[in-house]
Design an enzyme around this catalytic site. Structure first.
Site, short mmCIF file in Angstrom:
data_model
loop_
_atom_site.label_atom_id
_atom_site.label_comp_id
_atom_site.label_asym_id
_atom_site.label_seq_id
_atom_site.Cartn_x
_atom_site.Cartn_y
_atom_site.Cartn_z
N TYR A 163 -7.45 8.42 0.91
CA TYR A 163 -6.13 8.73 1.47
C TYR A 163 -6.26 9.00 2.94
O TYR A 163 -7.14 9.77 3.35
CB TYR A 163 -5.52 9.96 0.77
CG TYR A 163 -4.16 9.62 0.20
CD1 TYR A 163 -3.13 9.26 1.05
CD2 TYR A 163 -3.93 9.62 -1.16
CE1 TYR A 163 -1.88 8.91 0.54
CE2 TYR A 163 -2.70 9.28 -1.68
CZ TYR A 163 -1.67 8.92 -0.82
OH TYR A 163 -0.46 8.57 -1.33
N GLU A 166 -3.31 9.46 5.58
CA GLU A 166 -2.02 9.50 6.29
C GLU A 166 -2.28 9.88 7.74
O GLU A 166 -3.12 10.72 8.04
CB GLU A 166 -1.11 10.57 5.68
CG GLU A 166 -0.49 10.15 4.36
CD GLU A 166 0.43 11.22 3.81
OE1 GLU A 166 1.17 10.93 2.88
OE2 GLU A 166 0.38 12.36 4.31
N ASP A 202 8.73 -12.18 16.07
CA ASP A 202 8.18 -12.12 14.71
C ASP A 202 7.25 -13.33 14.56
O ASP A 202 7.66 -14.40 14.15
CB ASP A 202 9.30 -12.15 13.67
CG ASP A 202 8.76 -12.01 12.25
OD1 ASP A 202 7.52 -11.98 12.08
OD2 ASP A 202 9.58 -11.94 11.31
N THR A 216 1.86 -11.06 10.48
CA THR A 216 1.13 -10.86 9.24
C THR A 216 -0.34 -11.14 9.54
O THR A 216 -0.66 -11.81 10.52
CB THR A 216 1.58 -11.84 8.14
OG1 THR A 216 1.41 -13.17 8.64
CG2 THR A 216 3.02 -11.64 7.74
N LYS A 269 -1.74 -15.14 6.98
CA LYS A 269 -1.34 -16.55 7.05
C LYS A 269 -2.43 -17.32 7.79
O LYS A 269 -3.58 -17.27 7.35
CB LYS A 269 0.07 -16.65 7.65
CG LYS A 269 1.10 -15.95 6.73
CD LYS A 269 2.54 -16.04 7.19
CE LYS A 269 3.45 -15.28 6.23
NZ LYS A 269 4.85 -15.21 6.69
N ARG A 326 -3.92 -9.60 2.97
CA ARG A 326 -2.47 -9.51 2.94
C ARG A 326 -2.03 -8.24 3.66
O ARG A 326 -2.41 -7.14 3.27
CB ARG A 326 -2.04 -9.45 1.47
CG ARG A 326 -0.62 -9.70 1.16
CD ARG A 326 -0.50 -10.27 -0.23
NE ARG A 326 -1.01 -11.62 -0.20
CZ ARG A 326 -0.31 -12.68 0.25
NH1 ARG A 326 0.93 -12.53 0.65
NH2 ARG A 326 -0.85 -13.86 0.29
C1 LIG Z 1 5.81 -14.26 6.26
C2 LIG Z 1 6.85 -13.75 7.19
C3 LIG Z 1 7.24 -12.39 7.19
C4 LIG Z 1 6.89 -11.38 6.11
O1 LIG Z 1 5.67 -11.28 5.59
P1 LIG Z 1 5.41 -10.50 4.19
O2 LIG Z 1 3.99 -10.08 4.35
O3 LIG Z 1 5.66 -11.48 3.12
O4 LIG Z 1 6.34 -9.35 4.13
C5 LIG Z 1 8.13 -11.97 8.16
N1 LIG Z 1 8.62 -12.80 9.08
C6 LIG Z 1 8.28 -14.11 9.11
C7 LIG Z 1 8.85 -14.98 10.18
C8 LIG Z 1 7.40 -14.63 8.16
O5 LIG Z 1 7.08 -15.93 8.19
#
Ligand SMILES: *Cc1c(COP(=O)(O)O)cnc(C)c1O
Length: 429
Positions: A66, A68, A212, A238, A241, A247
């Site tokens: 843990y 936090e 994003d 993220t 990807k 993840r």
């Molecule tokens: C994949 C993605 C997310 C979110 O990712 P998660 O890990 O699935 O929550 C947010 N914004 C864009 C543009 C994405 O392609």
């Protein structure tokens, strides 16, 4: 501080035999999933194969801890080693992307976006983002997501003739709606956003610019895509990807917003960080800083360009005529079937990809296919394999409905991928 100690008293490891003994049912599912990943063509644009090192960190006893808060300021005792792990992850992320500040705790890409909004906005604020039918993510104003409920989203789109973002429309909407934040980033846009243009529009109306970059962040790490860092106030991403880590999510920003971002992640939107994931992110950032990853990122794009051209030659209508990234979207209207039927026909042949809404040339929205080259490139496939994949996919769309056709294509897919196992048969010692 270098940590070299080997615990004398315990044995642990990502010990698959232990799972097999304790829970054969789940062990069987894990093996079936590995078999599925290894014997099909994994073309989902958002997926990749993490390294055995990343998987080892994920399966480590750091999962027990843990933690936090942040390194040096935790709400729990015993954080001395996980503090070091998080500091390494933060330092590596800052160095990799040239960022003044990094928060490596968001549990996912969506959590990163939620924290960015929480840091910069108040409920009811106006946000200008890519419209969902045009490729915006759920967190860009979907009525079924927190974003659509708590903020007033306005959607921009793409030019009818080119499929490229319509910056004149973005500017006009910004002037009309005076948003508090402008979001650039998409789940399906195959080209690089013009970050300088977004910055200019944000500045004109006094809005924050949130990038994003969930999809391109791995290409950015490898120098194969332009970075939003010099332009955006906050970059959300993220780690699973193209970046090929565990993840999870990541936020990058300037020193000015560091405190607000950190408080927005913890304690505002999350509790304890997942320290095994944070450690695995550190491993992935370390891998992404190597020349091998730079070569990988460039190969991902080269493969996607070849795959897009080969799919177009096979009769698919590739959005924007090609790609600058790992991601390709295409219409299948020439095959006299809808996208859901096409996805099912491809899946029956072991070719796994997504459907998504696409802006149709000439206006409106159509359902199409979305695919990417990140996972196949990790497996070692190159341009010759991309041409072969396009041929197999087109054959599946033409003949996949017939039983003998399906069997033949399925076995050709198996044969192709069998030369590129995602994980070594024997772990390296
Ligand atoms: C994949 C993605 C997310 C979110 O990712 P998660 O890990 O699935 O929550 C947010 N914004 C864009 C543009 C994405 O392609």
């Amino acid at each position: 501080m270098p940590v070299t100690a080997t615990p004398p008293h315990t044995h642990w490891g990502p010990d698959f035999a232990a799972l097999r003994r304790a829970d054969p049912e789940l062990a069987g599912l894990v093996l079936a999933e590995l078999e599925r990943q290894s014997t099909g063509l994994q073309l989902i644009a958002a997926e990749n194969f993490t390294s055995p090192a990343v998987l080892a960190a994920l399966g480590s006893p750091l999962a027990n801890k843990y933690a936090e808060g942040y390194p040096g300021a935790r709400h729990h005792g015993g954080c001395e080693f996980v503090d070091l792990a998080e500091r390494i992850a933060v330092d590596r992320a800052k160095a990799l992307f040239g960022a003044e500040h990094a928060n490596v705790q968001p549990h996912s890409g969506s959590s990163a976006v939620l924290a960015a909004y929480a840091a910069l906005l108040r409920p009811g604020d106006t946000v200008l983002a890519m419209g969902l039918p045009q490729g915006g993510h759920l967190t860009h104003g979907s009525p079924s997501n927190f974003s659509g409920r708590w903020f007033d989203f306005v959607g921009y789109g793409v030019c009818r003739d080119t499929g490229l973002i319509d910056y004149a429309q973005v500017r006009a909407l910004a002037r009309k709606h005076r948003p508090q934040a402008l979001v650039c980033g998409s789940i399906s846009y195959p080209r690089h956003p013009d970050y300088a243009a977004f910055r200019d529009i944000a500045d004109e109306v006094g809005a924050y610019l949130i990038a994003d970059a969930a999809h391109p962040i791995g290409l950015i790490a490898g120098g194969a895509a332009p970075s939003p860092l010099p332009y955006a106030d906050v970059v959300c991403a993220t780690t699973h990807k193209v970046l090929r880590g565990p993840r999870g999510g990541l936020i990058l920003c300037g020193a000015r917003l560091a405190g607000r971002i950190d408080r927005a992640v913890f304690p505002f939107t999350q509790g304890g960080a997942q320290m095994h994931t944070v450690a695995a992110k550190a491993v992935a950032f370390g891998e992404a800083a190597t020349p091998a990853f730079t070569a990988y990122a460039h190969q991902v794009v080269a493969n996607a360009r070849v795959l897009a051209a080969a799919l177009a030659a096979e009769g698919l209508t590739v959005t924007t005529g090609g790609t600058d990234t790992h991601l390709i979207t295409a219409e299948v209207t020439d095959f006299a079937m809808d996208a859901a039927t096409a996805r099912a026909a491809l899946a029956a042949c072991g070719i796994v990809l997504d459907t998504c809404g696409l802006p149709r040339a000439g206006g409106g929205v159509v359902h199409g296919l979305r695919l990417g080259t990140a996972a196949a490139t990790t497996q070692g496939m190159g341009e010759a394999e991309m041409v072969r994949i396009a041929g197999l996919a087109a054959a599946a769309l033409r003949e996949g409905a017939t039983e003998p056709g399906l069997r033949e294509i399925r076995s050709a897919v198996r044969e192709l991928v069998s030369a590129f196992p995602p994980y070594p048969a024997q772990p390296a010692s």
